[in-house]
Structure formats: structure tokens, C-alpha cells
Design a protein around this motif. Sequence first.
Motif, PDB file in Angstrom:
ATOM      1  N   VAL A 147       0.840  -1.203   0.000  1.00 58.54           N
ATOM      2  CA  VAL A 147       0.000   0.000   0.000  1.00 58.54           C
ATOM      3  C   VAL A 147       0.875   1.253   0.000  1.00 58.54           C
ATOM      4  CG1 VAL A 147      -1.641   1.358   1.370  1.00 58.54           C
ATOM      5  CG2 VAL A 147      -1.985  -1.108   1.098  1.00 58.54           C
ATOM      6  N   LEU A 148       1.918   1.245   0.821  1.00 56.93           N
ATOM      7  CA  LEU A 148       2.815   2.396   0.890  1.00 56.93           C
ATOM      8  C   LEU A 148       3.522   2.621  -0.446  1.00 56.93           C
ATOM      9  CD1 LEU A 148       4.078   4.632   2.576  1.00 56.93           C
ATOM     10  CD2 LEU A 148       5.779   2.984   3.385  1.00 56.93           C
ATOM     11  N   ALA A 149       3.922   1.536  -1.091  1.00 60.50           N
ATOM     12  CA  ALA A 149       4.580   1.654  -2.391  1.00 60.50           C
ATOM     13  C   ALA A 149       3.648   2.298  -3.413  1.00 60.50           C
ATOM     14  CB  ALA A 149       5.030   0.271  -2.875  1.00 60.50           C
ATOM     15  N   GLN A 150       2.383   1.899  -3.401  1.00 61.25           N
ATOM     16  CA  GLN A 150       1.407   2.492  -4.312  1.00 61.25           C
ATOM     17  C   GLN A 150       1.163   3.958  -3.962  1.00 61.25           C
ATOM     18  OE1 GLN A 150      -0.110   0.989  -7.022  1.00 61.25           O
ATOM     19  NE2 GLN A 150       1.313  -0.701  -6.649  1.00 61.25           N
ATOM     20  N   LEU A 151       1.166   4.252  -2.672  1.00 62.14           N
ATOM     21  CA  LEU A 151       0.989   5.632  -2.217  1.00 62.14           C
ATOM     22  C   LEU A 151       2.109   6.517  -2.757  1.00 62.14           C
ATOM     23  CD1 LEU A 151      -0.812   7.379  -0.284  1.00 62.14           C
ATOM     24  CD2 LEU A 151       0.886   6.916   1.485  1.00 62.14           C
ATOM     25  N   CYS A 152       3.313   5.969  -2.787  1.00 61.98           N
ATOM     26  CA  CYS A 152       4.469   6.724  -3.277  1.00 61.98           C
ATOM     27  C   CYS A 152       4.379   7.029  -4.770  1.00 61.98           C
ATOM     28  CB  CYS A 152       5.762   5.964  -2.979  1.00 61.98           C
ATOM     29  SG  CYS A 152       6.217   5.970  -1.231  1.00 61.98           S
ATOM     30  N   LEU A 153       3.506   6.331  -5.467  1.00 61.14           N
ATOM     31  CA  LEU A 153       3.275   6.614  -6.883  1.00 61.14           C
ATOM     32  C   LEU A 153       2.242   7.720  -7.066  1.00 61.14           C
ATOM     33  CD1 LEU A 153       3.165   2.990  -8.363  1.00 61.14           C
ATOM     34  CD2 LEU A 153       5.051   4.628  -8.451  1.00 61.14           C
ATOM     35  N   GLY A 154       1.735   8.233  -5.944  1.00 58.43           N
ATOM     36  CA  GLY A 154       0.760   9.316  -6.013  1.00 58.43           C
ATOM     37  C   GLY A 154      -0.661   8.856  -6.256  1.00 58.43           C
ATOM     38  N   LYS A 155      -0.929   7.581  -5.994  1.00 59.68           N
ATOM     39  CA  LYS A 155      -2.259   7.048  -6.280  1.00 59.68           C
ATOM     40  C   LYS A 155      -3.257   7.389  -5.176  1.00 59.68           C
ATOM     41  CE  LYS A 155      -0.777   3.181  -9.187  1.00 59.68           C
ATOM     42  NZ  LYS A 155      -0.858   1.719  -9.415  1.00 59.68           N
ATOM     43  N   SER A 156      -4.508   7.539  -5.564  1.00 53.14           N
ATOM     44  CA  SER A 156      -5.591   7.763  -4.612  1.00 53.14           C
ATOM     45  C   SER A 156      -5.960   6.441  -3.951  1.00 53.14           C
ATOM     46  CB  SER A 156      -6.817   8.326  -5.334  1.00 53.14           C
ATOM     47  OG  SER A 156      -7.353   7.347  -6.222  1.00 53.14           O
ATOM     48  N   ASN A 157      -6.793   6.503  -2.915  1.00 54.63           N
ATOM     49  CA  ASN A 157      -7.235   5.272  -2.254  1.00 54.63           C
ATOM     50  C   ASN A 157      -7.937   4.339  -3.233  1.00 54.63           C
ATOM     51  OD1 ASN A 157      -6.223   6.376   0.049  1.00 54.63           O
ATOM     52  ND2 ASN A 157      -8.185   6.675   1.074  1.00 54.63           N
ATOM     53  N   LYS A 158      -8.758   4.913  -4.096  1.00 53.64           N
ATOM     54  CA  LYS A 158      -9.481   4.092  -5.072  1.00 53.64           C
ATOM     55  C   LYS A 158      -8.501   3.402  -6.021  1.00 53.64           C
ATOM     56  CE  LYS A 158     -13.371   5.532  -6.675  1.00 53.64           C
ATOM     57  NZ  LYS A 158     -14.441   6.294  -7.392  1.00 53.64           N
ATOM     58  N   GLU A 159      -7.484   4.134  -6.464  1.00 55.57           N
ATOM     59  CA  GLU A 159      -6.498   3.568  -7.389  1.00 55.57           C
ATOM     60  C   GLU A 159      -5.642   2.504  -6.708  1.00 55.57           C
ATOM     61  OE1 GLU A 159      -5.782   7.428 -10.316  1.00 55.57           O
ATOM     62  OE2 GLU A 159      -4.720   7.284  -8.395  1.00 55.57           O
ATOM     63  N   ILE A 160      -5.294   2.740  -5.441  1.00 56.20           N
ATOM     64  CA  ILE A 160      -4.532   1.736  -4.690  1.00 56.20           C
ATOM     65  C   ILE A 160      -5.365   0.468  -4.539  1.00 56.20           C
ATOM     66  CG2 ILE A 160      -3.522   1.161  -2.441  1.00 56.20           C
ATOM     67  CD1 ILE A 160      -2.826   4.141  -2.137  1.00 56.20           C
ATOM     68  N   GLY A 161      -6.637   0.640  -4.198  1.00 59.59           N
ATOM     69  CA  GLY A 161      -7.523  -0.509  -4.056  1.00 59.59           C
ATOM     70  C   GLY A 161      -7.637  -1.302  -5.337  1.00 59.59           C
ATOM     71  N   ARG A 162      -7.735  -0.590  -6.456  1.00 56.99           N
ATOM     72  CA  ARG A 162      -7.847  -1.267  -7.748  1.00 56.99           C
ATOM     73  C   ARG A 162      -6.566  -2.035  -8.066  1.00 56.99           C
ATOM     74  NH1 ARG A 162      -8.637   3.008 -10.861  1.00 56.99           N
ATOM     75  NH2 ARG A 162     -10.851   3.086 -10.312  1.00 56.99           N
ATOM     76  N   ALA A 163      -5.421  -1.436  -7.759  1.00 55.88           N
ATOM     77  CA  ALA A 163      -4.140  -2.075  -8.062  1.00 55.88           C
ATOM     78  C   ALA A 163      -3.897  -3.311  -7.207  1.00 55.88           C
ATOM     79  CB  ALA A 163      -3.004  -1.075  -7.864  1.00 55.88           C
ATOM     80  N   LEU A 164      -4.395  -3.290  -5.964  1.00 50.74           N
ATOM     81  CA  LEU A 164      -4.122  -4.381  -5.027  1.00 50.74           C
ATOM     82  C   LEU A 164      -5.351  -5.245  -4.745  1.00 50.74           C
ATOM     83  CD1 LEU A 164      -1.913  -2.433  -2.437  1.00 50.74           C
ATOM     84  CD2 LEU A 164      -1.157  -3.826  -4.374  1.00 50.74           C
ATOM     85  N   ALA A 185       1.511  11.970  10.200  1.00 53.18           N
ATOM     86  CA  ALA A 185       0.126  12.432  10.290  1.00 53.18           C
ATOM     87  C   ALA A 185      -0.547  12.589   8.936  1.00 53.18           C
ATOM     88  CB  ALA A 185       0.071  13.768  11.037  1.00 53.18           C
ATOM     89  N   SER A 186       0.194  12.345   7.845  1.00 53.18           N
ATOM     90  CA  SER A 186      -0.407  12.578   6.537  1.00 53.18           C
ATOM     91  C   SER A 186       0.234  11.697   5.473  1.00 53.18           C
ATOM     92  CB  SER A 186      -0.245  14.045   6.131  1.00 53.18           C
ATOM     93  OG  SER A 186       1.114  14.332   5.838  1.00 53.18           O
ATOM     94  N   ARG A 187      -0.418  11.643   4.321  1.00 50.73           N
ATOM     95  CA  ARG A 187       0.116  10.908   3.173  1.00 50.73           C
ATOM     96  C   ARG A 187       1.465  11.488   2.752  1.00 50.73           C
ATOM     97  NH1 ARG A 187      -4.752   8.568   0.723  1.00 50.73           N
ATOM     98  NH2 ARG A 187      -3.758   8.282  -1.302  1.00 50.73           N
TER      99      ARG A 187
END
Length: 212
Positions: A147-164, A185-187
Motif C-alpha cells: 500500500v505504501l509503495a502504491q501511495l508513493c506513486l501518487g495514487k488515490s485510495n481508489k487507485e490503490i484498491g484497484r491495483a491491489l 500524520a499525513s500521506r
Amino acid sequence: MNILLIDDHALFREGLSLLLERLGFPLVTLQARTIRDALAYVTHPDGIHLLLMDFYISDADGLQGLLKLRQAFPSSAIVLISASHDLGLIREAVLSGARGFIHKSAAVEAMLAGLNNALAGLECFIYPEDLQPERSAKHLTHRQREVLAQLCLGKSNKEIGRALSLSENTVRIHLADIFRILDVASRTEAIVLAKSGVLFDRDALYRQSNQP
């Protein structure tokens, strides 16, 4: 921007209202002592943008009150401000639609940072020290690293969910745990820390984020 503060204690509501003024945003702060009082604002002409609520309200404890507010204010962000130390309950709250959690014992500056994130539409999780493990990546599970790796790509929660292949609420749960473990405290803070190389092998994180 209209913010609704929901707490049994008038003194805490007033203190939180004064704290919000320090952020410098053009805010209108409304107050409610009970869930019933809060529901009266459903028809507010300008809408409610953010609800800050205690977990334990006299007329609807815990998840019951949160679910009522989530249903009544479907487009509003809800952040819990509570003295609860129950991580399971906090996770249930996130699954039920809460965007964040700020512990009432948090230092003023930490609380301000969390509120600032909430007003910006971001997740915010400010935990007391006894709920935070030693700040180390070794406490992250394999899924949390994904999840953190996907976050580092700038993905939204919806996009992270779709990817994983995860639901958005499950992504929020993982983010809440990641923020707690890394003591951020933040993304943005999580991404900066992940890419800094302080806690992670940046090359390994990059490879993981680019896996199909």
C-alpha cells in the motif's frame, strides 16, 4: 467552510473551536452536544464540510453515532476526536466511514497538524504515544508495504484498491496503521519518509511499487 463539533463537553468544544481559529482558514464552527443535535444541521443551507466528533456521545455511543452521521451527511468528512485507546474500535470506525482519528491527549501542534490535514481533505491519524510502536519499517506487514509503495506513486485510495484488489475502506485501514507505525500524520509525510531512505531501501520500495 462549515465545521460541526460534536462532543458532550462544552469546554472541549469551545477549546477546539479556538484551536481551529489558529489554522487561519475562513471557517464557520457549529456545535452540537448530542447526535440528535448534530442531525438538526442536515438542512443547513451551506452544508457541513467536516464533522469532528467524540466516539462516546450520550445518546449514541461509538459506532452507532458514527453510522447515523455517515448516513445523514454522506458527502461530509468525519474525523473522530476521542480519548479511546481501542485500536480495534478505531479500525471499525474507519471501515464505517471515518476519515481519521485524533486522540484527545495529543499535543497542540500535533492536533493542529491533524486538523489541517482534515480540512485539506486528507486522512489524519494522531495517536497517543502508548499506541505507537518504535518508529521502524520492520513493523509494517507485506501488504502495508504494498500500500505504501502504491501511495508513493501518487495514487488515490481508489487507485490503490484497484491495483491491489482491495476495497477503499480496507486501504484506509492500512493507511491508518501505516501512519501509526511510522508516526506520521499525513500521506505526504509517509511518502517523504518512505522515499528518504531513512527507514527503507528506496530501490526495493521502487521495485515493489512497479510490480504488476
